[in-house]
Design a protein around this motif. Structure first.
Motif, PDB file in Angstrom:
ATOM      1  N   THR A  96       0.851  -1.197   0.000  1.00  0.00           N
ATOM      2  CA  THR A  96       0.000   0.000   0.000  1.00  0.00           C
ATOM      3  C   THR A  96       0.887   1.248   0.000  1.00  0.00           C
ATOM      4  N   VAL A  97       0.278   2.373  -0.336  1.00  0.00           N
ATOM      5  CA  VAL A  97       1.017   3.641  -0.307  1.00  0.00           C
ATOM      6  C   VAL A  97       1.574   3.881   1.087  1.00  0.00           C
ATOM      7  N   LYS A  98       0.771   3.613   2.112  1.00  0.00           N
ATOM      8  CA  LYS A  98       1.244   3.827   3.494  1.00  0.00           C
ATOM      9  C   LYS A  98       2.471   2.958   3.797  1.00  0.00           C
ATOM     10  N   GLN A  99       2.423   1.695   3.381  1.00  0.00           N
ATOM     11  CA  GLN A  99       3.579   0.811   3.634  1.00  0.00           C
ATOM     12  C   GLN A  99       4.819   1.318   2.897  1.00  0.00           C
ATOM     13  N   ILE A 100       4.622   1.756   1.672  1.00  0.00           N
ATOM     14  CA  ILE A 100       5.757   2.250   0.872  1.00  0.00           C
ATOM     15  C   ILE A 100       6.368   3.482   1.534  1.00  0.00           C
ATOM     16  N   VAL A 101       5.520   4.424   1.938  1.00  0.00           N
ATOM     17  CA  VAL A 101       6.032   5.679   2.506  1.00  0.00           C
ATOM     18  C   VAL A 101       6.663   5.431   3.876  1.00  0.00           C
ATOM     19  N   ASP A 102       6.046   4.572   4.679  1.00  0.00           N
ATOM     20  CA  ASP A 102       6.634   4.259   5.996  1.00  0.00           C
ATOM     21  C   ASP A 102       8.030   3.664   5.827  1.00  0.00           C
ATOM     22  N   LYS A 103       8.174   2.779   4.850  1.00  0.00           N
ATOM     23  CA  LYS A 103       9.497   2.175   4.636  1.00  0.00           C
ATOM     24  C   LYS A 103      10.494   3.221   4.137  1.00  0.00           C
ATOM     25  N   ALA A 104      10.039   4.078   3.227  1.00  0.00           N
ATOM     26  CA  ALA A 104      10.928   5.140   2.725  1.00  0.00           C
ATOM     27  C   ALA A 104      11.418   6.018   3.874  1.00  0.00           C
ATOM     28  N   LEU A 105      10.533   6.282   4.840  1.00  0.00           N
ATOM     29  CA  LEU A 105      10.895   7.136   5.979  1.00  0.00           C
ATOM     30  C   LEU A 105      11.936   6.477   6.891  1.00  0.00           C
ATOM     31  N   SER A 106      12.113   5.158   6.751  1.00  0.00           N
ATOM     32  CA  SER A 106      13.059   4.479   7.636  1.00  0.00           C
ATOM     33  C   SER A 106      14.513   4.641   7.171  1.00  0.00           C
ATOM     34  N   PHE A 107      14.714   5.254   5.979  1.00  0.00           N
ATOM     35  CA  PHE A 107      16.081   5.456   5.464  1.00  0.00           C
ATOM     36  C   PHE A 107      16.467   6.931   5.557  1.00  0.00           C
ATOM     37  N   PRO A 108      17.771   7.216   5.635  1.00  0.00           N
ATOM     38  CA  PRO A 108      18.196   8.609   5.842  1.00  0.00           C
ATOM     39  C   PRO A 108      17.889   9.560   4.681  1.00  0.00           C
ATOM     40  N   ALA A 109      18.025   9.098   3.423  1.00  0.00           N
ATOM     41  CA  ALA A 109      17.851  10.021   2.290  1.00  0.00           C
ATOM     42  C   ALA A 109      16.367  10.290   2.059  1.00  0.00           C
ATOM     43  N   ARG A 110      16.039  11.525   1.775  1.00  0.00           N
ATOM     44  CA  ARG A 110      14.649  11.879   1.441  1.00  0.00           C
ATOM     45  C   ARG A 110      14.512  11.928  -0.089  1.00  0.00           C
ATOM     46  N   ALA A 111      14.808  10.796  -0.709  1.00  0.00           N
ATOM     47  CA  ALA A 111      14.749  10.669  -2.166  1.00  0.00           C
ATOM     48  C   ALA A 111      14.208   9.287  -2.504  1.00  0.00           C
ATOM     49  N   VAL A 112      13.194   9.257  -3.362  1.00  0.00           N
ATOM     50  CA  VAL A 112      12.567   7.992  -3.757  1.00  0.00           C
ATOM     51  C   VAL A 112      12.560   7.896  -5.287  1.00  0.00           C
ATOM     52  N   VAL A 113      13.010   6.751  -5.801  1.00  0.00           N
ATOM     53  CA  VAL A 113      12.951   6.478  -7.237  1.00  0.00           C
ATOM     54  C   VAL A 113      11.858   5.446  -7.474  1.00  0.00           C
ATOM     55  N   ILE A 114      10.878   5.806  -8.302  1.00  0.00           N
ATOM     56  CA  ILE A 114       9.826   4.860  -8.691  1.00  0.00           C
ATOM     57  C   ILE A 114      10.200   4.300 -10.054  1.00  0.00           C
ATOM     58  N   THR A 115      10.400   2.975 -10.102  1.00  0.00           N
ATOM     59  CA  THR A 115      10.811   2.343 -11.344  1.00  0.00           C
ATOM     60  C   THR A 115       9.978   1.085 -11.571  1.00  0.00           C
ATOM     61  N   GLY A 116      10.331   0.312 -12.605  1.00  0.00           N
ATOM     62  CA  GLY A 116       9.533  -0.873 -12.870  1.00  0.00           C
ATOM     63  C   GLY A 116      10.396  -1.945 -13.534  1.00  0.00           C
ATOM     64  N   GLY A 117       9.711  -2.771 -14.276  1.00  0.00           N
ATOM     65  CA  GLY A 117       8.367  -2.643 -14.830  1.00  0.00           C
ATOM     66  C   GLY A 117       8.117  -1.277 -15.457  1.00  0.00           C
ATOM     67  N   GLU A 118       6.853  -1.031 -15.732  1.00  0.00           N
ATOM     68  CA  GLU A 118       6.458   0.281 -16.249  1.00  0.00           C
ATOM     69  C   GLU A 118       5.486   0.898 -15.246  1.00  0.00           C
ATOM     70  N   PRO A 119       5.983   1.813 -14.399  1.00  0.00           N
ATOM     71  CA  PRO A 119       5.135   2.330 -13.321  1.00  0.00           C
ATOM     72  C   PRO A 119       3.900   3.092 -13.800  1.00  0.00           C
ATOM     73  N   LEU A 120       3.965   3.647 -15.013  1.00  0.00           N
ATOM     74  CA  LEU A 120       2.810   4.437 -15.480  1.00  0.00           C
ATOM     75  C   LEU A 120       1.655   3.564 -15.969  1.00  0.00           C
ATOM     76  N   LEU A 121       1.758   2.250 -15.789  1.00  0.00           N
ATOM     77  CA  LEU A 121       0.555   1.418 -15.960  1.00  0.00           C
ATOM     78  C   LEU A 121      -0.462   1.756 -14.877  1.00  0.00           C
ATOM     79  N   TYR A 122      -0.012   2.425 -13.822  1.00  0.00           N
ATOM     80  CA  TYR A 122      -0.869   2.709 -12.656  1.00  0.00           C
ATOM     81  C   TYR A 122      -0.999   4.216 -12.473  1.00  0.00           C
ATOM     82  N   ASN A 123      -2.052   4.588 -11.749  1.00  0.00           N
ATOM     83  CA  ASN A 123      -2.218   5.983 -11.371  1.00  0.00           C
ATOM     84  C   ASN A 123      -1.314   6.261 -10.153  1.00  0.00           C
ATOM     85  N   LEU A 124      -0.363   7.142 -10.326  1.00  0.00           N
ATOM     86  CA  LEU A 124       0.632   7.391  -9.272  1.00  0.00           C
ATOM     87  C   LEU A 124       0.363   8.682  -8.502  1.00  0.00           C
TER      88      LEU A 124
END
Ligand code: SF4
Length: 208
Positions: free
Chosen positions: A63-91
């Protein structure tokens, strides 16, 4: 796949893998970021090194919440969304939630589908067999064309003519043939200096 309500509303995605690492390719090479590889791709590049990502049904849902919570557990405030093709979904929801948490957000896409989400940086890696939609050409901050054969140089020039004047331009040798094609790419860039080279430095560093 897209009939699932959570997917269509962009509140959950199939997650192939996620990892905190150093960006190895393109303009942001060398910077730490949390990578999320979303499952599902209909572009089918013959040399794809993440074919496991193509089928979205074999990956766990995050879920979005799980993804963001995990991202917050790392020091860098930078997230790369990759795939697959991520634009198959509404982001949209994912990007809004990451932004609320002060992340810089980076997209890696083939551009084959309509853009969603709001991005700090869009890296367009276009594929001949499923070319980008016009909007992605115009909004790309970075164009990264994979060179698998000499025929790809004319594809790269076609793409260059469709992106904005400020878009950064990279040619990247396909990993499987980089030793043989590297001299040709180096010569090409020396003769066509708007281009720069991108190497998959994560593979030299043996990191994801
Ligand atoms: Fe693989 Fe990317 Fe091509 Fe999809 S677009 S087949 S994930 S290289």
């Amino acid at each position: 796949m897209l009939k699932d309500n959570n997917f269509t509303e962009g509140e959950a995605f199939p997650i192939v893998e996620d990892f905190y690492t150093i960006q190895g390719e393109g303009f942001h090479t060398g910077k730490p970021a949390y990578f999320i590889r979303i499952g599902g791709c209909d572009v089918c590049c013959s040399w794809c090194d993440v074919k496991v990502s193509w089928n979205p049904t074999i990956h766990p849902i995050g879920t979005v919440k799980q993804i963001v919570d995990k991202a917050l557990s790392f020091p860098a405030r930078a997230v790369v969304i990759t795939g697959g093709e991520p634009l198959l979904y509404n982001l949209d929801v994912l990007c809004e939630t990451l932004k609320l948490n002060k992340f810089e957000i980076f997209l890696e896409t083939s551009g084959a589908h309509t853009l969603s989400g709001t991005w700090d940086w869009i890296c367009l890696s276009p594929k001949k067999n499923s070319p980008p939609v016009e909007e992605l050409f115009q909004k790309a901050n970075e164009l990264k064309v994979v060179i698998d054969s000499e025929l790809d140089f004319s594809w790269a020039e076609y793409c260059k003519n469709n992106v904005s004047d400020t878009c950064k331009l990279y040619l990247q040798p396909e990993w499987g043939i980089y030793k043989t094609k590297l001299p040709i790419i180096i010569d090409y860039i020396k003769n066509n200096p708007r281009w720069s080279i991108s190497l998959q430095t994560q593979k030299f560093m043996h990191i994801p």
